[in-house]
Motif scaffolding. Structure first.
Motif, mmCIF file in Angstrom:
data_model
loop_
_atom_site.group_PDB
_atom_site.id
_atom_site.type_symbol
_atom_site.label_atom_id
_atom_site.label_comp_id
_atom_site.label_asym_id
_atom_site.label_seq_id
_atom_site.Cartn_x
_atom_site.Cartn_y
_atom_site.Cartn_z
ATOM 1 N N ALA A 212 1.713 -15.096 16.817
ATOM 2 C CA ALA A 212 1.222 -15.400 15.477
ATOM 3 C C ALA A 212 1.926 -14.544 14.422
ATOM 4 C CB ALA A 212 -0.277 -15.177 15.414
ATOM 5 N N VAL A 213 2.291 -15.171 13.311
ATOM 6 C CA VAL A 213 2.871 -14.465 12.167
ATOM 7 C C VAL A 213 2.049 -14.795 10.938
ATOM 8 C CG1 VAL A 213 5.204 -14.430 13.115
ATOM 9 C CG2 VAL A 213 4.499 -16.338 11.657
ATOM 10 N N VAL A 214 2.150 -13.926 9.944
ATOM 11 C CA VAL A 214 1.480 -14.169 8.670
ATOM 12 C C VAL A 214 2.507 -14.037 7.562
ATOM 13 C CG1 VAL A 214 -0.741 -13.336 9.519
ATOM 14 C CG2 VAL A 214 0.840 -11.745 8.400
ATOM 15 N N VAL A 215 2.165 -14.591 6.422
ATOM 16 C CA VAL A 215 3.054 -14.484 5.263
ATOM 17 C C VAL A 215 3.289 -13.008 4.948
ATOM 18 C CG1 VAL A 215 3.254 -14.924 2.786
ATOM 19 C CG2 VAL A 215 2.399 -16.717 4.305
ATOM 20 N N GLY A 216 4.554 -12.663 4.765
ATOM 21 C CA GLY A 216 4.932 -11.279 4.500
ATOM 22 C C GLY A 216 5.542 -10.571 5.688
ATOM 23 N N ASP A 217 5.352 -11.108 6.892
ATOM 24 C CA ASP A 217 5.995 -10.519 8.070
ATOM 25 C C ASP A 217 7.512 -10.604 7.944
ATOM 26 O OD1 ASP A 217 3.608 -9.881 9.253
ATOM 27 O OD2 ASP A 217 3.655 -11.475 10.764
ATOM 28 N N ARG A 218 8.192 -9.656 8.571
ATOM 29 C CA ARG A 218 9.655 -9.669 8.615
ATOM 30 C C ARG A 218 10.127 -10.136 9.987
ATOM 31 N NH1 ARG A 218 12.270 -6.911 4.326
ATOM 32 N NH2 ARG A 218 10.852 -7.003 2.558
ATOM 33 N N VAL A 219 11.208 -10.909 10.007
ATOM 34 C CA VAL A 219 11.837 -11.331 11.258
ATOM 35 C C VAL A 219 13.334 -11.064 11.147
ATOM 36 C CG1 VAL A 219 10.134 -13.100 11.859
ATOM 37 C CG2 VAL A 219 12.086 -13.713 10.421
ATOM 38 N N ARG A 220 13.963 -10.818 12.291
ATOM 39 C CA ARG A 220 15.411 -10.612 12.316
ATOM 40 C C ARG A 220 16.070 -11.845 12.921
ATOM 41 N NH1 ARG A 220 17.243 -4.332 12.961
ATOM 42 N NH2 ARG A 220 15.727 -3.451 11.501
ATOM 43 N N VAL A 221 16.979 -12.414 12.181
ATOM 44 C CA VAL A 221 17.625 -13.678 12.536
ATOM 45 C C VAL A 221 19.032 -13.386 13.032
ATOM 46 C CG1 VAL A 221 18.276 -15.966 11.723
ATOM 47 C CG2 VAL A 221 16.280 -14.804 10.728
ATOM 48 N N VAL A 222 19.364 -13.900 14.213
ATOM 49 C CA VAL A 222 20.696 -13.706 14.792
ATOM 50 C C VAL A 222 21.590 -14.869 14.374
ATOM 51 C CG1 VAL A 222 22.031 -13.492 16.932
ATOM 52 C CG2 VAL A 222 19.741 -12.465 16.766
ATOM 53 N N MET B 64 15.333 5.052 2.202
ATOM 54 C CA MET B 64 14.866 3.668 2.139
ATOM 55 C C MET B 64 14.515 3.168 3.523
ATOM 56 S SD MET B 64 16.881 0.266 0.764
ATOM 57 C CE MET B 64 17.072 0.888 -0.896
ATOM 58 N N ARG B 65 13.535 2.302 3.606
ATOM 59 C CA ARG B 65 13.142 1.664 4.855
ATOM 60 C C ARG B 65 13.616 0.213 4.837
ATOM 61 N NH1 ARG B 65 11.256 4.907 8.763
ATOM 62 N NH2 ARG B 65 9.553 3.519 9.386
ATOM 63 N N ALA B 66 13.927 -0.310 6.021
ATOM 64 C CA ALA B 66 14.361 -1.699 6.100
ATOM 65 C C ALA B 66 13.285 -2.630 5.560
ATOM 66 C CB ALA B 66 14.705 -2.053 7.543
ATOM 67 N N GLY B 67 12.038 -2.240 5.740
ATOM 68 C CA GLY B 67 10.939 -3.047 5.233
ATOM 69 C C GLY B 67 10.899 -3.152 3.723
ATOM 70 N N ASP B 68 11.639 -2.268 3.034
ATOM 71 C CA ASP B 68 11.686 -2.294 1.569
ATOM 72 C C ASP B 68 12.825 -3.143 1.029
ATOM 73 O OD1 ASP B 68 9.539 -0.474 1.480
ATOM 74 O OD2 ASP B 68 10.916 1.232 1.637
ATOM 75 N N LEU B 69 13.707 -3.615 1.911
ATOM 76 C CA LEU B 69 14.868 -4.376 1.454
ATOM 77 C C LEU B 69 14.466 -5.736 0.920
ATOM 78 C CD1 LEU B 69 17.358 -3.650 4.387
ATOM 79 C CD2 LEU B 69 17.366 -2.603 2.104
ATOM 80 N N THR B 70 15.182 -6.181 -0.110
ATOM 81 C CA THR B 70 15.032 -7.546 -0.592
ATOM 82 C C THR B 70 15.698 -8.477 0.406
ATOM 83 O OG1 THR B 70 15.054 -6.820 -2.898
ATOM 84 C CG2 THR B 70 15.568 -9.138 -2.471
ATOM 85 N N THR B 71 14.991 -9.524 0.808
ATOM 86 C CA THR B 71 15.517 -10.431 1.822
ATOM 87 C C THR B 71 15.989 -11.730 1.172
ATOM 88 O OG1 THR B 71 13.276 -11.284 2.245
ATOM 89 C CG2 THR B 71 14.069 -9.478 3.643
ATOM 90 N N PRO B 72 16.942 -12.417 1.824
ATOM 91 C CA PRO B 72 17.572 -12.065 3.105
ATOM 92 C C PRO B 72 18.545 -10.895 2.951
ATOM 93 C CG PRO B 72 18.556 -14.059 2.211
ATOM 94 C CD PRO B 72 17.408 -13.727 1.313
ATOM 95 N N ALA B 73 18.585 -10.038 3.974
ATOM 96 C CA ALA B 73 19.432 -8.851 3.953
ATOM 97 C C ALA B 73 20.196 -8.742 5.262
ATOM 98 C CB ALA B 73 18.589 -7.590 3.735
ATOM 99 N N LEU B 74 21.462 -8.369 5.148
ATOM 100 C CA LEU B 74 22.324 -8.211 6.321
ATOM 101 C C LEU B 74 22.146 -6.792 6.851
ATOM 102 C CD1 LEU B 74 24.539 -10.061 7.679
ATOM 103 C CD2 LEU B 74 26.206 -8.741 6.369
ATOM 104 N N VAL B 75 21.611 -6.655 8.055
ATOM 105 C CA VAL B 75 21.350 -5.327 8.615
ATOM 106 C C VAL B 75 22.139 -5.143 9.912
ATOM 107 C CG1 VAL B 75 19.075 -5.108 7.557
ATOM 108 C CG2 VAL B 75 19.264 -6.113 9.827
#
Length: 330
Positions: free
Chosen positions: A287-297, A1-12
């Motif tokens: 710039a970001v677009v809809v669908g981009d992933r971000v990591r939140v601290v 599995m890739r992190a990009g495939d995870l259902t968000t929000p996800a704890l990584v």
């Protein structure tokens, strides 16, 4: 599995950063000098990693945490560092097969421990944080009462929680010394082999305690990140950008996925404006677009982890393992 495939929000959790944190702490506080606090991660798989680094005694905040560690074979020496008056819960711990020591700060908590068949206690002492704990001068009397009921008193504990987050290190050092002076005063009255205290923010300052109860060091958060500690930010909440407007964007990781009691979370290279129940509104640096992933601290790791059913151990975008957050609840 890739992190990009995870259902968000996800704890990584970045595997290499977690290993770095565990290694740094085990070098600083080997074996019995650290009693990791599992309330920070609530995960037996992560506790097993801590045990592999020599830390086989654990601190717990709830009976569920202690029972879960016992079932996982990690019950060598568990300290329930919290007052419990529910005899049924304590009785389950007493019958778990683990070595369980319970904090007491009143006649009522002593009575509950004795009635449940708990064999060992520590006297919880108020060292400046207005929470649980008896006054230092009352600790000896409470220890005598516990021994009179057949309990073994292993020593004292006292949490300098009002100190661990102080950003000025010199001030933090001064405040720890004052707090531990009160705890050592109590220890003279109580006796026993344990002086249990401390947290991630004072792990290398508190030389008075015989063991330190740090927990957040394994995963970290932005609050402790301000203290220039040698631990890396291993955990983030992976989120998806769901809306973009001129000047701001919205991700799907809101207050129901993040502990907010220490303030807003952060995103590298962006400015977080606020969190709603299911939304995080931020000004992106690029710039970001809809669908981009971000990591939140997260600003506070403990409640953040407790919101999630599982954490994903990753190496970049590769998901290595899935760990249940199996010590949730009370």
């Amino acid at each position: 599995m890739r992190a990009g495939d995870l259902t968000t929000p996800a704890l990584v959790v970045e595997a290499t950063l977690l290993e770095h944190n565990l290694t740094v702490m085990s070098a600083a506080l080997p074996a019995g000098r650290l009693r990791p606090h599992v309330k920070a991660h609530k995960c037996t798989a992560l506790a097993a990693r801590q045990a592999a680094h020599g830390h086989r005694g654990f601190t717990c905040a709830t009976t569920v945490e202690a029972e879960g560690l016992a079932r996982a074979g990690l019950g060598d020496d568990l300290l329930l560092a919290n007052e419990v008056v529910d005899v049924a819960r304590l009785r389950r711990l007493a019958r778990s097969g683990a070595r369980v020591t319970v904090a007491v700060d009143s006649e009522a908590t002593v009575a509950a421990a004795a009635a449940a068949g708990i064999g060992e206690v520590v006297v919880d002492v108020n060292v400046g944080l207005p929470r649980c704990g008896c006054a230092p001068e009352e600790s000896g009397r409470l220890a005598e009462s516990a021994r009179a009921r057949g309990l073994v008193v292993r020593g004292v504990m006292g949490y300098e929680g009002h100190v661990v987050g102080v950003e000025d290190r010199a001030r933090r050092v001064e405040m720890v010394e004052v707090a531990m002076g009160m705890l050592l005063e109590a220890h003279e009255l109580v006796g026993g082999e344990l002086v249990s205290a401390g947290g991630t923010g004072t792990y290398d300052i508190n030389t008075w305690a015989s063991e330190i109860q740090a927990g957040s060091y394994a995963l970290m958060d932005s609050a402790y990140g301000r203290l220039a500690l040698p631990f890396s930010q291993a955990v983030t909440v992976l989120a998806t950008v769901v809306s973009v407007s001129p000047g701001w964007a919205v991700a799907d990781s809101g207050a129901k996925a993040l502990g907010m009691d220490h303030g807003n979370p952060t995103i590298e290279g962006a400015e977080v404006w606020f969190c709603s129940d299911e939304h995080l509104t931020f000004r992106p640096g690029t710039a970001v677009v809809v669908g981009d992933r971000v990591r939140v601290v997260p600003s506070h790791v403990d409640p953040t982890v407790a919101y999630h059913e599982r954490m994903f151990l990753v190496d970049g975008d590769d998901v290595l393992e899935t760990w249940p957050v199996d010590l949730r609840g009370w």
